[in-house]
Design a protein around this motif. Structure first.
Motif: not given
Length: 492
Positions: A364-365, A340-343, A311-313
């Motif tokens: 985890x990325x 996950x991105x920073x936000x 998953x990419x969020x």
């Protein structure tokens, strides 16, 4: 039936007396391959090249006119620079299509840009191209096309709707339509389509019944791509055959519902204008890959993705939407690889007390800017909920005008106090960093505490490379891990 190879005699003069050697035979490799092989070769040519090839020989004329793959892409700009050139080109192409007759068309690709006049031109006569292009489409349908790829910039898309005959083509299996807001009307529900792939971009949908037609009449559809479709606010699709769904939208759609037992891959890029009045409903119990970027809707229904593998969020939650982000993460409870991105990291974990409901993650990325003092507690809280993590990737994309300070408040002592469960089984780490203390101390903590680490790849910008390498090489590596130092390439 494939034609038999033709042979031609070649006389070679040899010897002092100029006597000729015996005739030798040689296969004419240009004219003699079987039709199937010749058609495969011709499939790599544009239609302009096919028109030229008609002049080579009678056989190649026949082959060109029966070629099942027609490519109207990559036509030289010099052939379309003036009104006269475009008119002449279209005349040649239409003559070619006329001589083809009803020969089978397996694939038909068209990439046609509208004519923008030069400064020295006063009148443009190319607006009539609209109808001629539609004639090409109807010709492909008449020839039982299987793959139809249409990228056209029309002059007045409201002047004539998209040909309804396309959706009634029983042989059509793949359809791509990118036609600057041309109107797509709902096809007849009485016709059962054989489409397996449908991709729509920059088109106007007449009404919501179009998506009901996809649900009811497209029994074999496996891929559906919707990119900036206009004209409706609600998209609802329920398909028993759909496997891949792509949706990209900015300010057009308010409600999206997608469901299917066979759905395996969903990508949503959705930046709604009024999230409070929008809804997202996904029912895909066998989903394997999910990528979601954009705003959070007020009404969410995701269920549990128990078969999810990756998953990419990249979400843009408001300050009061912490619970919604946590709800989304709960839906990913079985995921093994997560980005996950920073936000998305900050929203639920910024207070440092909430544990991630995604304990099964192995990889985890994190895609962040600078690891600031405000971000570190959120990352630590995230790490505490990942006891099974053994691959960690930190992607660093500093903002151009980002903070130059508050990146040195958390040293190795802080990380050791976190008692992170995954540190003893961490195997592979890739970390992008600059000369900021917070991220360097995180890397040092991993090197000095991860007993089973096999490899760490350290990527830094050229201006920080020496300083980063010097600081990390002073670490007491507890494992036999290999540390690889690389300079980050410039990003466009």
């Amino acid at each position: 039936m494939a034609s038999k190879p033709k042979k031609r005699a070649i006389a070679g003069c040899e010897g002092e007396g100029g006597g000729c050697s015996e005739s030798k035979s040689m296969i004419d490799r240009l004219s003699d391959p079987p039709d199937q092989v010749a058609h495969h070769i011709l499939s790599f040519l544009t239609v302009v090249d096919l028109v030229r090839l008609c002049c080579v020989s009678k056989r190649w004329r026949e082959l060109s006119l029966s070629a099942p793959c027609l490519n109207f892409d990559d036509i030289p700009s010099s052939c379309r620079s003036t009104c006269y050139d475009r008119l002449q080109l279209m005349t040649y192409l239409e003559r070619f299509l006329f001589h083809r007759g009803d020969n089978k068309v397996q694939s038909f690709h068209v990439n046609w840009e509208r004519h923008y006049m030069d400064e020295n031109e006063t009148v443009c006569i190319c607006s009539s191209e609209h109808y001629r292009l539609l004639t090409w489409i109807n010709c492909a349908v008449r020839c039982n096309v299987e793959v139809l790829d249409l990228k056209m910039a029309l002059y007045d898309p409201e002047e004539a709707p998209f040909p309804s005959s396309v959706f009634l083509c029983g042989t059509l299996k793949s359809l791509v339509v990118d036609m600057n807001f041309t109107l797509l009307r709902t096809p007849s529900f009485g016709f059962s389509s054989n489409l397996s792939k449908l991709q729509l971009k920059d088109v106007v949908i007449e009404d919501e019944r179009f998506f009901k037609w996809i649900s009811c009449s497209c029994k074999f559809i496996q891929e559906l791509h919707l990119d900036q479709v206009r004209g409706i606010e609600t998209i609802s699709i329920a398909s028993s055959s759909l496997k891949i769904f792509r949706f990209f939208d900015v300010f057009n759609t308010s409600h999206l519902s997608i469901s299917g037992e066979k759905l395996e891959d969903i990508v949503v890029g959705w930046y709604v204008e009024s999230p409070s009045n929008s809804s997202l409903n996904i029912c895909a119990p066998n989903l394997k890959v999910l990528s979601w970027s954009g705003k959070l809707m007020n009404h969410l229904s995701l269920g549990k993705f128990r078969c999810l593998e990756a998953a990419v969020l990249r979400l843009r939650p408001d300050a009061d939407e912490v619970d919604k982000v946590y709800e989304v993460l709960c839906s990913l409870c079985k995921v093994r690889a997560l980005m996950l991105d920073e936000a998305t990291i900050k929203a639920p974990f910024s207070k440092g007390s909430m544990r991630a409901p995604i304990s099964n993650i192995h990889c985890l990325t994190m895609d962040t800017g600078r690891i600031t003092d405000e971000l570190v507690p959120a990352i630590a809280s995230l790490f505490k909920g990942l006891p099974n993590l053994y691959i960690l990737c930190v992607q660093y994309k500093p903002p151009l005008d980002g903070p130059q300070s508050n990146t040195s408040g958390f040293d190795m002592g802080y990380w050791k106090l976190q008692n992170l469960a995954f540190i003893d089984q961490l195997k592979v780490v890739s970390i992008e960093l600059c000369n900021d203390s917070n991220v360097i101390d995180l890397a040092r903590y991993i090197l000095e505490c991860a007993q089973n680490l096999l490899q760490m790849i350290v990527i830094s910008p050229p201006q920080d490379s020496d300083a980063v390498t010097k600081k990390l090489m002073g670490s007491k590596i507890v494992s036999g891990a290999t540390v690889v130092y690389r300079e980050r390439e410039k990003r466009g």
